[in-house]
Design a protein around this motif. Sequence first.
Motif, PDB file in Angstrom:
ATOM      1  N   GLY A 104      -1.664  -1.009   2.277  1.00  0.00           N
ATOM      2  CA  GLY A 104      -1.094  -0.008   3.055  1.00  0.00           C
ATOM      3  C   GLY A 104      -1.742   0.068   4.429  1.00  0.00           C
ATOM      4  N   HIS A 105      -2.434  -1.156   4.976  1.00  0.00           N
ATOM      5  CA  HIS A 105      -3.024  -0.900   6.362  1.00  0.00           C
ATOM      6  C   HIS A 105      -2.030  -0.858   7.356  1.00  0.00           C
ATOM      7  CE1 HIS A 105      -7.054  -2.728   4.695  1.00  0.00           C
ATOM      8  NE2 HIS A 105      -6.934  -1.284   4.731  1.00  0.00           N
ATOM      9  N   TYR A 106      -2.450  -0.521   8.499  1.00  0.00           N
ATOM     10  CA  TYR A 106      -1.466  -0.028   9.609  1.00  0.00           C
ATOM     11  C   TYR A 106      -0.805  -1.694  10.359  1.00  0.00           C
ATOM     12  CZ  TYR A 106      -5.655  -2.343  11.954  1.00  0.00           C
ATOM     13  OH  TYR A 106      -6.584  -3.039  12.533  1.00  0.00           O
ATOM     14  N   ASP A 107      -1.348  -2.762   9.936  1.00  0.00           N
ATOM     15  CA  ASP A 107      -0.604  -3.808  10.416  1.00  0.00           C
ATOM     16  C   ASP A 107       0.222  -4.269   9.375  1.00  0.00           C
ATOM     17  OD1 ASP A 107      -3.227  -4.205   9.252  1.00  0.00           O
ATOM     18  OD2 ASP A 107      -2.947  -6.495   9.699  1.00  0.00           O
ATOM     19  N   HIS A 108       0.539  -3.680   8.429  1.00  0.00           N
ATOM     20  CA  HIS A 108       1.368  -4.203   7.230  1.00  0.00           C
ATOM     21  C   HIS A 108       2.547  -3.066   6.944  1.00  0.00           C
ATOM     22  CE1 HIS A 108      -1.139  -7.465   5.712  1.00  0.00           C
ATOM     23  NE2 HIS A 108      -1.852  -6.988   6.403  1.00  0.00           N
ATOM     24  N   LEU A 109       2.329  -1.751   6.982  1.00  0.00           N
ATOM     25  CA  LEU A 109       3.072  -0.806   6.563  1.00  0.00           C
ATOM     26  C   LEU A 109       3.652   0.206   7.815  1.00  0.00           C
ATOM     27  CD1 LEU A 109       2.397   1.535   3.588  1.00  0.00           C
ATOM     28  CD2 LEU A 109       2.528   2.731   5.877  1.00  0.00           C
ATOM     29  N   HIS A 129       0.666   3.378  -1.292  1.00  0.00           N
ATOM     30  CA  HIS A 129       1.876   2.746  -0.297  1.00  0.00           C
ATOM     31  C   HIS A 129       3.034   3.835   0.037  1.00  0.00           C
ATOM     32  CE1 HIS A 129       0.219  -1.232  -1.605  1.00  0.00           C
ATOM     33  NE2 HIS A 129      -0.674  -0.781  -1.110  1.00  0.00           N
ATOM     34  N   LEU A 130       3.574   4.073  -1.220  1.00  0.00           N
ATOM     35  CA  LEU A 130       4.727   5.000  -1.196  1.00  0.00           C
ATOM     36  C   LEU A 130       4.412   6.489  -0.653  1.00  0.00           C
ATOM     37  CD1 LEU A 130       6.835   3.877  -4.480  1.00  0.00           C
ATOM     38  CD2 LEU A 130       6.520   2.938  -2.336  1.00  0.00           C
ATOM     39  N   SER A 131       3.249   6.840  -1.165  1.00  0.00           N
ATOM     40  CA  SER A 131       2.882   8.147  -0.623  1.00  0.00           C
ATOM     41  C   SER A 131       2.584   8.094   0.908  1.00  0.00           C
ATOM     42  CB  SER A 131       1.743   8.498  -1.373  1.00  0.00           C
ATOM     43  OG  SER A 131       1.299  10.021  -0.629  1.00  0.00           O
ATOM     44  N   ARG A 174     -16.975  -6.069   2.208  1.00  0.00           N
ATOM     45  CA  ARG A 174     -16.423  -4.883   2.261  1.00  0.00           C
ATOM     46  C   ARG A 174     -14.980  -4.851   2.418  1.00  0.00           C
ATOM     47  NH1 ARG A 174     -19.570  -0.052   5.065  1.00  0.00           N
ATOM     48  NH2 ARG A 174     -18.200   1.096   3.907  1.00  0.00           N
ATOM     49  N   VAL A 175     -13.890  -3.916   1.978  1.00  0.00           N
ATOM     50  CA  VAL A 175     -12.633  -3.776   2.280  1.00  0.00           C
ATOM     51  C   VAL A 175     -12.310  -2.886   3.324  1.00  0.00           C
ATOM     52  CG1 VAL A 175     -10.309  -3.498   1.376  1.00  0.00           C
ATOM     53  CG2 VAL A 175     -11.740  -4.401  -0.052  1.00  0.00           C
ATOM     54  N   ALA A 176     -11.684  -3.073   4.148  1.00  0.00           N
ATOM     55  CA  ALA A 176     -11.457  -2.045   5.627  1.00  0.00           C
ATOM     56  C   ALA A 176     -10.511  -1.013   5.055  1.00  0.00           C
ATOM     57  CB  ALA A 176     -10.759  -2.858   6.352  1.00  0.00           C
ATOM     58  N   PHE A 177     -11.074   0.098   5.578  1.00  0.00           N
ATOM     59  CA  PHE A 177      -9.869   1.401   5.120  1.00  0.00           C
ATOM     60  C   PHE A 177      -9.651   1.476   3.623  1.00  0.00           C
ATOM     61  CE2 PHE A 177      -8.750   0.411   9.531  1.00  0.00           C
ATOM     62  CZ  PHE A 177      -9.909   1.283  10.041  1.00  0.00           C
ATOM     63  N   PRO A 178     -10.702   1.397   2.766  1.00  0.00           N
ATOM     64  CA  PRO A 178     -10.404   1.476   1.241  1.00  0.00           C
ATOM     65  C   PRO A 178      -9.832   2.780   0.986  1.00  0.00           C
ATOM     66  CG  PRO A 178     -12.724   1.973   1.691  1.00  0.00           C
ATOM     67  CD  PRO A 178     -11.990   1.436   2.872  1.00  0.00           C
ATOM     68  N   GLY A 179      -9.452   2.966  -0.198  1.00  0.00           N
ATOM     69  CA  GLY A 179      -8.961   4.231  -1.057  1.00  0.00           C
ATOM     70  C   GLY A 179      -7.730   4.169  -1.378  1.00  0.00           C
ATOM     71  N   THR A 180      -7.269   5.364  -2.180  1.00  0.00           N
ATOM     72  CA  THR A 180      -5.920   5.541  -2.802  1.00  0.00           C
ATOM     73  C   THR A 180      -5.604   7.104  -2.317  1.00  0.00           C
ATOM     74  OG1 THR A 180      -6.740   6.368  -4.800  1.00  0.00           O
ATOM     75  CG2 THR A 180      -6.258   3.819  -4.556  1.00  0.00           C
ATOM     76  N   ILE A 192      -4.941   4.865  12.458  1.00  0.00           N
ATOM     77  CA  ILE A 192      -4.928   3.752  11.488  1.00  0.00           C
ATOM     78  C   ILE A 192      -5.925   3.981  10.347  1.00  0.00           C
ATOM     79  CG2 ILE A 192      -4.199   2.216  13.303  1.00  0.00           C
ATOM     80  CD1 ILE A 192      -7.183   1.214  13.532  1.00  0.00           C
ATOM     81  N   ALA A 193      -6.809   4.780  10.731  1.00  0.00           N
ATOM     82  CA  ALA A 193      -7.820   4.962   9.583  1.00  0.00           C
ATOM     83  C   ALA A 193      -7.070   5.464   8.413  1.00  0.00           C
ATOM     84  CB  ALA A 193      -8.994   5.795   9.870  1.00  0.00           C
ATOM     85  N   ASP A 194      -6.195   6.276   8.458  1.00  0.00           N
ATOM     86  CA  ASP A 194      -5.392   7.110   7.564  1.00  0.00           C
ATOM     87  C   ASP A 194      -4.493   6.169   6.622  1.00  0.00           C
ATOM     88  OD1 ASP A 194      -6.306   9.624   8.762  1.00  0.00           O
ATOM     89  OD2 ASP A 194      -4.426   9.774  10.055  1.00  0.00           O
ATOM     90  N   LEU A 195      -4.300   5.151   7.210  1.00  0.00           N
ATOM     91  CA  LEU A 195      -3.336   4.263   6.284  1.00  0.00           C
ATOM     92  C   LEU A 195      -4.445   3.317   5.149  1.00  0.00           C
ATOM     93  CD1 LEU A 195      -0.667   2.927   8.836  1.00  0.00           C
ATOM     94  CD2 LEU A 195      -0.659   4.774   7.087  1.00  0.00           C
ATOM     95  N   LEU A 196      -4.572   3.767   4.224  1.00  0.00           N
ATOM     96  CA  LEU A 196      -5.586   3.370   3.073  1.00  0.00           C
ATOM     97  C   LEU A 196      -5.092   2.018   2.484  1.00  0.00           C
ATOM     98  CD1 LEU A 196      -6.412   6.609   1.437  1.00  0.00           C
ATOM     99  CD2 LEU A 196      -7.707   5.557   3.268  1.00  0.00           C
ATOM    100  N   GLU A 197      -5.894   1.182   2.213  1.00  0.00           N
ATOM    101  CA  GLU A 197      -5.417  -0.127   1.438  1.00  0.00           C
ATOM    102  C   GLU A 197      -4.756   0.058   0.208  1.00  0.00           C
ATOM    103  OE1 GLU A 197      -6.208  -2.945  -1.963  1.00  0.00           O
ATOM    104  OE2 GLU A 197      -7.491  -1.247  -1.507  1.00  0.00           O
ATOM    105  N   GLY A 198      -4.947   0.969  -0.629  1.00  0.00           N
ATOM    106  CA  GLY A 198      -4.295   1.612  -1.639  1.00  0.00           C
ATOM    107  C   GLY A 198      -3.813   0.687  -2.688  1.00  0.00           C
ATOM    108  N   GLY A 199      -4.604  -0.436  -2.881  1.00  0.00           N
ATOM    109  CA  GLY A 199      -4.320  -1.529  -3.948  1.00  0.00           C
ATOM    110  C   GLY A 199      -3.422  -2.493  -3.359  1.00  0.00           C
ATOM    111  N   THR A 200      -3.781  -3.802  -3.508  1.00  0.00           N
ATOM    112  CA  THR A 200      -3.217  -4.963  -2.869  1.00  0.00           C
ATOM    113  C   THR A 200      -2.150  -5.746  -4.036  1.00  0.00           C
ATOM    114  OG1 THR A 200      -4.937  -5.092  -1.290  1.00  0.00           O
ATOM    115  CG2 THR A 200      -3.473  -7.052  -1.769  1.00  0.00           C
ATOM    116  N   LEU A 201      -1.156  -5.825  -3.531  1.00  0.00           N
ATOM    117  CA  LEU A 201       0.105  -6.788  -4.281  1.00  0.00           C
ATOM    118  C   LEU A 201       0.248  -8.096  -3.833  1.00  0.00           C
ATOM    119  CD1 LEU A 201       2.391  -3.808  -5.158  1.00  0.00           C
ATOM    120  CD2 LEU A 201       0.621  -4.555  -6.612  1.00  0.00           C
TER     121      LEU A 201
END
Length: 308
Positions: A104-109, A129-131, A174-180, A192-201
């Motif tokens: 979910g990070h900014y440079d991806h989503l 990510h969908l949220s 550590r993982v940057a901007f973690p959380g769900t 950009i801090a609002d875009l959480l990693e949210g699990g990685t696929l």
Amino acid sequence: METGISRRGLFGAGAAAAAILAGAPGLARAASGMTLRWWGNNGWEIRIGAKTILIDPWLTRFKTGTYTSAGADPHTPLSVNKALIDGYLDRGYLHADHILVTHGHYDHLTDVPYLAERTGATVIGTETHLSLMAALGAPEDQLSIATGGEDLTFDGYTIRVLRSLHSATGPRARVAFPGTRSLSRRDRPRVIADLLEGGTLAYVVSGGGASVLDFGGANYIESELAGLRPDVVLLPPGGAKVTDYVPRLLRVLGNPRCVAATHWDDFDLPLGRAHDPNGGLEVLRKAVAAASPGSEFVVLDHLGEFTP
């Protein structure tokens, strides 16, 4: 073996012909009906016949300070350069049947909601990510949730979704901007801090006689990869905190024919200015050569493409 393909060459001639002239043996073989184009960062376009799959497309590339000594400013406002995206769409550079989000990070989503709206593509990602994308205005009937383990068949291609891990950096790994966040949340991300990693696929896309495995971060779950034999692995530099990052990965994948570098450029710079800010590309090249000398190491310029 390393392949370098010039963006200038690609724009100055037909893509396949230019790549052959540039000395790209993967294209000269014309072994498959799959073509990959790099949009910078972890943005990839996979074309299989008339079908197109995008992974983590981020064309806007606004300044964040990520590769400065201070690091990314978490209060950097989110923005989408719709005029830039429209220009590529209107000139026929972009199409999408599916858009795959690795995390979910900014440079991806950030650009995905607008690209989904413009292309009508189905978007695959985790609940977080969908949220995030729904809150950014993505058409909700185009969003498809995944948790890893899905094996999906479409017209002319398949998508296999794998559980994966984000890069872990710094002395504490550590993982940057973690959380769900849940699908019930609709507060709009602003910075950009609002875009959480949210699990990685991670994703395996197969079709046209070839398969490609993409990692959006420099980490992975080895047990998820057992038995996979992709023709191409899209691999980021890094992985300093991951034990035997490159050799362990290539070994479990059976030493794939092609390893293409991804997520290596300074994405604070606009498309067309691919720059390795910290030397990670050369480190990755040497690690691949040492671990799997028979693998072709592919490095593209922005909008460069190759056929495995």
